[in-house]
Design a protein around this motif. Structure first.
Motif, PDB file in Angstrom:
ATOM      1  N   LYS A 199       0.851  -1.202   0.000  1.00 30.24           N
ATOM      2  CA  LYS A 199       0.000   0.000   0.000  1.00 30.24           C
ATOM      3  C   LYS A 199       0.887   1.253   0.000  1.00 30.24           C
ATOM      4  O   LYS A 199       1.170   1.816   1.035  1.00 30.24           O
ATOM      5  N   ILE A 200       1.321   1.642  -1.206  1.00 35.15           N
ATOM      6  CA  ILE A 200       2.155   2.833  -1.374  1.00 35.15           C
ATOM      7  C   ILE A 200       1.233   3.973  -1.779  1.00 35.15           C
ATOM      8  O   ILE A 200       0.504   3.867  -2.767  1.00 35.15           O
ATOM      9  N   VAL A 201       1.258   5.044  -1.017  1.00 35.08           N
ATOM     10  CA  VAL A 201       0.347   6.166  -1.276  1.00 35.08           C
ATOM     11  C   VAL A 201       1.083   7.342  -1.907  1.00 35.08           C
ATOM     12  O   VAL A 201       2.251   7.567  -1.655  1.00 35.08           O
ATOM     13  N   ASN A 202       0.361   8.062  -2.757  1.00 38.26           N
ATOM     14  CA  ASN A 202       0.839   9.275  -3.436  1.00 38.26           C
ATOM     15  C   ASN A 202       1.950   9.027  -4.452  1.00 38.26           C
ATOM     16  O   ASN A 202       2.826   9.868  -4.630  1.00 38.26           O
ATOM     17  N   ILE A 203       1.889   7.888  -5.144  1.00 35.81           N
ATOM     18  CA  ILE A 203       2.830   7.645  -6.238  1.00 35.81           C
ATOM     19  C   ILE A 203       2.479   8.611  -7.367  1.00 35.81           C
ATOM     20  O   ILE A 203       1.313   8.796  -7.695  1.00 35.81           O
ATOM     21  N   ARG A 204       3.484   9.237  -7.961  1.00 33.16           N
ATOM     22  CA  ARG A 204       3.265  10.159  -9.076  1.00 33.16           C
ATOM     23  C   ARG A 204       4.085   9.715 -10.276  1.00 33.16           C
ATOM     24  O   ARG A 204       5.304   9.770 -10.203  1.00 33.16           O
ATOM     25  N   PRO A 205       3.505   9.249 -11.368  1.00 31.34           N
ATOM     26  CA  PRO A 205       2.097   8.937 -11.561  1.00 31.34           C
ATOM     27  C   PRO A 205       1.761   7.565 -10.993  1.00 31.34           C
ATOM     28  O   PRO A 205       2.594   6.661 -10.960  1.00 31.34           O
ATOM     29  N   ASP A 206       0.510   7.409 -10.582  1.00 35.91           N
ATOM     30  CA  ASP A 206       0.008   6.157 -10.030  1.00 35.91           C
ATOM     31  C   ASP A 206      -0.777   5.431 -11.126  1.00 35.91           C
ATOM     32  O   ASP A 206      -1.785   5.934 -11.606  1.00 35.91           O
ATOM     33  N   TYR A 207      -0.305   4.258 -11.513  1.00 33.18           N
ATOM     34  CA  TYR A 207      -0.974   3.492 -12.566  1.00 33.18           C
ATOM     35  C   TYR A 207      -2.171   2.696 -12.053  1.00 33.18           C
ATOM     36  O   TYR A 207      -2.863   2.049 -12.833  1.00 33.18           O
ATOM     37  N   ARG A 208      -2.424   2.737 -10.767  1.00 36.54           N
ATOM     38  CA  ARG A 208      -3.600   2.102 -10.146  1.00 36.54           C
ATOM     39  C   ARG A 208      -3.799   0.665 -10.647  1.00 36.54           C
ATOM     40  O   ARG A 208      -4.827   0.317 -11.212  1.00 36.54           O
ATOM     41  N   ASP A 209      -2.758  -0.141 -10.446  1.00 39.07           N
ATOM     42  CA  ASP A 209      -2.778  -1.558 -10.813  1.00 39.07           C
ATOM     43  C   ASP A 209      -2.949  -1.798 -12.308  1.00 39.07           C
ATOM     44  O   ASP A 209      -3.494  -2.812 -12.729  1.00 39.07           O
ATOM     45  N   ARG A 210      -2.470  -0.889 -13.127  1.00 43.04           N
ATOM     46  CA  ARG A 210      -2.556  -1.052 -14.581  1.00 43.04           C
ATOM     47  C   ARG A 210      -1.173  -0.966 -15.241  1.00 43.04           C
ATOM     48  O   ARG A 210      -1.085  -0.749 -16.442  1.00 43.04           O
ATOM     49  N   LEU A 211      -0.119  -1.150 -14.462  1.00 40.33           N
ATOM     50  CA  LEU A 211       1.221  -1.127 -15.050  1.00 40.33           C
ATOM     51  C   LEU A 211       1.418  -2.360 -15.938  1.00 40.33           C
ATOM     52  O   LEU A 211       1.944  -2.266 -17.035  1.00 40.33           O
ATOM     53  N   TYR A 212       0.962  -3.506 -15.447  1.00 34.52           N
ATOM     54  CA  TYR A 212       1.055  -4.761 -16.194  1.00 34.52           C
ATOM     55  C   TYR A 212      -0.341  -5.254 -16.552  1.00 34.52           C
ATOM     56  O   TYR A 212      -1.288  -5.015 -15.816  1.00 34.52           O
ATOM     57  N   ARG A 213      -0.431  -5.976 -17.648  1.00 32.47           N
ATOM     58  CA  ARG A 213      -1.694  -6.629 -18.018  1.00 32.47           C
ATOM     59  C   ARG A 213      -1.655  -8.033 -17.431  1.00 32.47           C
ATOM     60  O   ARG A 213      -1.088  -8.956 -18.028  1.00 32.47           O
ATOM     61  N   ILE A 214      -2.235  -8.169 -16.265  1.00 31.17           N
ATOM     62  CA  ILE A 214      -2.266  -9.466 -15.599  1.00 31.17           C
ATOM     63  C   ILE A 214      -3.693  -9.750 -15.134  1.00 31.17           C
ATOM     64  O   ILE A 214      -4.471  -8.833 -14.890  1.00 31.17           O
ATOM     65  N   ASP A 215      -4.002 -11.017 -15.014  1.00 35.48           N
ATOM     66  CA  ASP A 215      -5.352 -11.427 -14.635  1.00 35.48           C
ATOM     67  C   ASP A 215      -5.538 -11.545 -13.126  1.00 35.48           C
ATOM     68  O   ASP A 215      -6.658 -11.516 -12.644  1.00 35.48           O
ATOM     69  N   GLU A 216      -4.455 -11.710 -12.396  1.00 32.59           N
ATOM     70  CA  GLU A 216      -4.531 -11.957 -10.957  1.00 32.59           C
ATOM     71  C   GLU A 216      -4.161 -10.694 -10.183  1.00 32.59           C
ATOM     72  O   GLU A 216      -3.241  -9.975 -10.552  1.00 32.59           O
ATOM     73  N   THR A 217      -4.873 -10.423  -9.096  1.00 30.62           N
ATOM     74  CA  THR A 217      -4.548  -9.300  -8.233  1.00 30.62           C
ATOM     75  C   THR A 217      -3.389  -9.688  -7.323  1.00 30.62           C
ATOM     76  O   THR A 217      -3.433 -10.733  -6.678  1.00 30.62           O
ATOM     77  N   ALA A 218      -2.364  -8.856  -7.278  1.00 26.50           N
ATOM     78  CA  ALA A 218      -1.173  -9.067  -6.425  1.00 26.50           C
ATOM     79  C   ALA A 218      -0.672 -10.512  -6.483  1.00 26.50           C
ATOM     80  O   ALA A 218      -0.666 -11.212  -5.477  1.00 26.50           O
ATOM     81  N   PRO A 219      -0.218 -10.983  -7.640  1.00 27.36           N
ATOM     82  CA  PRO A 219       0.164 -12.390  -7.788  1.00 27.36           C
ATOM     83  C   PRO A 219       1.332 -12.828  -6.905  1.00 27.36           C
ATOM     84  O   PRO A 219       1.465 -14.010  -6.623  1.00 27.36           O
ATOM     85  N   PHE A 220       2.180 -11.903  -6.459  1.00 27.81           N
ATOM     86  CA  PHE A 220       3.332 -12.295  -5.646  1.00 27.81           C
ATOM     87  C   PHE A 220       3.094 -12.120  -4.151  1.00 27.81           C
ATOM     88  O   PHE A 220       3.976 -12.343  -3.343  1.00 27.81           O
ATOM     89  N   LYS A 221       1.888 -11.705  -3.796  1.00 26.91           N
ATOM     90  CA  LYS A 221       1.529 -11.560  -2.392  1.00 26.91           C
ATOM     91  C   LYS A 221       1.386 -12.942  -1.783  1.00 26.91           C
ATOM     92  O   LYS A 221       0.844 -13.852  -2.418  1.00 26.91           O
ATOM     93  N   THR A 222       1.860 -13.099  -0.557  1.00 33.48           N
ATOM     94  CA  THR A 222       1.744 -14.381   0.123  1.00 33.48           C
ATOM     95  C   THR A 222       0.286 -14.760   0.273  1.00 33.48           C
ATOM     96  O   THR A 222      -0.515 -13.964   0.743  1.00 33.48           O
ATOM     97  N   LYS A 223      -0.041 -15.964  -0.172  1.00 32.59           N
ATOM     98  CA  LYS A 223      -1.417 -16.438  -0.098  1.00 32.59           C
ATOM     99  C   LYS A 223      -1.629 -17.167   1.226  1.00 32.59           C
ATOM    100  O   LYS A 223      -0.750 -17.829   1.732  1.00 32.59           O
ATOM    101  N   GLU A 224      -2.823 -17.051   1.756  1.00 36.74           N
ATOM    102  CA  GLU A 224      -3.157 -17.698   3.037  1.00 36.74           C
ATOM    103  C   GLU A 224      -3.410 -19.156   2.824  1.00 36.74           C
ATOM    104  O   GLU A 224      -3.848 -19.649   1.896  1.00 36.74           O
TER     105      GLU A 224
END
Length: 115
Positions: free
Chosen positions: A90-115
């Motif tokens: 959760k990085i706030v005030n990125i300039r410019p912020d691509y709002r999760d659109r930097l990469y074209r991927i189907d999964e949200t946060a794919p490298f986040k540790t899964k429970e």
């Protein structure tokens, strides 16, 4: 001259002032690395000057916000957007912020540790 490298564990309250000092002392930002760890993330911000490298290492809780450093190092925007999109940091005030659109991927946060 021999190459030197140092990792400095940094508290959240000390992080932003440390980044400002790196800029003031003319250190170049060379990389930002996010790693998922239990309960959150380990963020490593590496800076180089001459033959020295200093990495500011910051532990961030999963729901904790971290301020963007793009106001100090504009080039950080790509790596911060990447950490946010791929890991869920959760990085706030990125300039410019691509709002999760930097990469074209189907999964949200794919490298986040899964429970």
């Amino acid at each position: 001259m021999a190459y030197q490298s140092e990792i400095k564990e940094t508290a959240m309250a000390d992080f932003f002032p440390a980044v400002v000092k790196m800029k003031t002392d003319q250190w170049r930002l060379v990389q930002i690395c996010a790693v998922s760890v239990e309960g959150g993330y380990e963020m490593s911000y590496s800076f180089c000057k001459d033959y020295e490298m200093v990495t500011l290492r910051l532990n961030v809780a999963e729901e904790e916000e971290i301020a963007s450093i793009t106001q100090i190092y504009p080039c950080a925007f790509l790596q911060e957007n990447e950490a946010a999109q791929l890991f869920g940091v959760k990085i706030v005030n990125i300039r410019p912020d691509y709002r999760d659109r930097l990469y074209r991927i189907d999964e949200t946060a794919p490298f986040k540790t899964k429970e």
